[in-house]
Design an enzyme around this catalytic site. Structure first.
Site, PDB file in Angstrom:
ATOM      1  N   GLU A   1       0.867  -1.137   0.176  1.00  0.00           N
ATOM      2  CA  GLU A   1       0.043   0.094   0.000  1.00  0.00           C
ATOM      3  C   GLU A   1       0.943   1.172  -0.114  1.00  0.00           C
ATOM      4  O   GLU A   1       1.819   1.337   0.562  1.00  0.00           O
ATOM      5  CB  GLU A   1      -0.850   0.116   1.212  1.00  0.00           C
ATOM      6  CG  GLU A   1      -2.180  -0.512   0.947  1.00  0.00           C
ATOM      7  CD  GLU A   1      -3.463   0.110   0.343  1.00  0.00           C
ATOM      8  OE1 GLU A   1      -2.784   1.229  -0.562  1.00  0.00           O
ATOM      9  OE2 GLU A   1      -4.375   0.052   0.321  1.00  0.00           O
TER      10      GLU A   1
ATOM     11  N   ASP B   1      -4.600   5.369   6.233  1.00  0.00           N
ATOM     12  CA  ASP B   1      -5.055   6.683   6.805  1.00  0.00           C
ATOM     13  C   ASP B   1      -6.036   6.053   8.240  1.00  0.00           C
ATOM     14  O   ASP B   1      -5.641   5.553   8.993  1.00  0.00           O
ATOM     15  CB  ASP B   1      -5.521   7.322   5.764  1.00  0.00           C
ATOM     16  CG  ASP B   1      -6.045   8.575   6.440  1.00  0.00           C
ATOM     17  OD1 ASP B   1      -5.554   9.257   7.494  1.00  0.00           O
ATOM     18  OD2 ASP B   1      -6.785   9.365   5.882  1.00  0.00           O
TER      19      ASP B   1
HETATM   20  P1  IMP Z   1      -7.974   5.043   4.378  1.00  0.00           P
HETATM   21  O1  IMP Z   1      -8.264   6.384   5.116  1.00  0.00           O
HETATM   22  O2  IMP Z   1      -7.030   4.215   5.152  1.00  0.00           O
HETATM   23  O3  IMP Z   1      -8.974   3.838   3.910  1.00  0.00           O
HETATM   24  O4  IMP Z   1      -7.273   5.362   2.980  1.00  0.00           O
HETATM   25  C1  IMP Z   1      -7.770   5.244   1.675  1.00  0.00           C
HETATM   26  C2  IMP Z   1      -7.054   5.893   0.516  1.00  0.00           C
HETATM   27  O5  IMP Z   1      -7.249   7.422   0.815  1.00  0.00           O
HETATM   28  C3  IMP Z   1      -5.631   5.514   0.554  1.00  0.00           C
HETATM   29  O6  IMP Z   1      -5.395   4.273  -0.118  1.00  0.00           O
HETATM   30  C4  IMP Z   1      -5.212   6.586  -0.422  1.00  0.00           C
HETATM   31  O7  IMP Z   1      -5.677   6.502  -1.761  1.00  0.00           O
HETATM   32  C5  IMP Z   1      -6.095   7.780   0.157  1.00  0.00           C
HETATM   33  N1  IMP Z   1      -5.333   8.574   1.060  1.00  0.00           N
HETATM   34  C6  IMP Z   1      -5.483   8.578   2.284  1.00  0.00           C
HETATM   35  N2  IMP Z   1      -4.658   9.585   2.842  1.00  0.00           N
HETATM   36  C7  IMP Z   1      -4.114  10.277   1.906  1.00  0.00           C
HETATM   37  C8  IMP Z   1      -3.133  11.394   1.527  1.00  0.00           C
HETATM   38  O8  IMP Z   1      -2.536  11.973   2.438  1.00  0.00           O
HETATM   39  N3  IMP Z   1      -2.810  11.772   0.139  1.00  0.00           N
HETATM   40  C9  IMP Z   1      -3.352  11.134  -0.862  1.00  0.00           C
HETATM   41  N4  IMP Z   1      -4.245  10.245  -0.693  1.00  0.00           N
HETATM   42  C10 IMP Z   1      -4.566   9.675   0.522  1.00  0.00           C
HETATM   43 MG    MG Z   2      -4.496   3.185  -1.792  1.00  0.00          MG
END
Ligand code: IMP
Ligand code: MG
Length: 183
Positions: free
Chosen positions: A102, A106
């Site tokens: 990955e 986040d």
């Molecule tokens: P999650 O919040 O962990 O489900 O993250 C989902 C997706 O959000 C990640 O795989 C990224 O594609 C996008 N994402 C999360 N944080 C960032 C960031 O700081 N910059 C760009 N994309 C992000």
């Molecule tokens: Mg991603």
């Protein structure tokens, strides 16, 4: 690769330089090599954000690896990580040692959803390897076995990460100004 790409106007600083990313990637590659010595390893990644990291990480692992990609489309802000799979895996991963590669974790909701999906295919094991871990906003409890950087709670672009589809090709990772994010 050392050519300077100018900092986009939406960004305020470089957080991780191309050199720091290369160092972290090499270190993660060495960790995977040690952890999976003698095994056939399947690297899975998620398009498009994981593309750069996958390409560099795969070359830093000194093992027989296969590479496969998933593509997903989020259902929307309220989806709590639920995604529609727009490109499924090509390979049969049943009984395999799998590492999910990955770009960033986040909230962890997307990853949690993907892990369940992957586990449904019956692999022998699944570990997560992320270049960037942003633990501040974590909602889903997930075990990240391999991580490059622990990042502050800022929106990041570059090296696969985008802002509205742009800046994935920056060789470094930069922080986006809070004003741009409406903060
Ligand atoms: P999650 O919040 O962990 O489900 O993250 C989902 C997706 O959000 C990640 O795989 C990224 O594609 C996008 N994402 C999360 N944080 C960032 C960031 O700081 N910059 C760009 N994309 C992000
Ligand atoms: Mg991603």
């Amino acid at each position: 690769m050392t050519a300077q790409m100018p900092l986009p106007p939406e960004c305020d600083a470089v957080l991780y330089s191309a050199e720091q990313i290369a160092e972290a990637t090499d270190a993660l590659g060495a960790q995977l090599t040690r952890a999976y010595t003698g095994e056939q390893l399947r690297l899975l990644s998620v398009l498009k954000g994981g593309l750069m990291f996958m390409a560099d990480l795969a070359r830093a692992v000194q093992l027989d690896v296969t590479m496969d990609f998933l593509a997903v489309q989020p259902y929307g802000p309220g989806a709590r990580g639920a995604v529609r799979v727009t490109k499924d895996l090509d390979d049969d991963i049943a009984d395999s040692r799998v590492v999910l590669v990955e770009d960033i974790v986040d909230t962890g909701l997307t990853l949690n959803y993907l892990l369940n999906l992957i586990k449904g295919h019956g692999p022998r094991s699944v570990d997560v390897c992320t270049l960037i871990d942003k633990p501040a906003r974590r909602i889903a409890q997930i075990d990240v076995a391999f991580r490059g950087f622990e990042a502050p709670d800022r929106f990041l672009v570059g090296y696969g990460l985008d802002l509205g589809g742009k800046y994935r090709n920056l060789p470094y990772v930069a922080t986006v100004r809070d004003e741009v994010m409406g903060l």
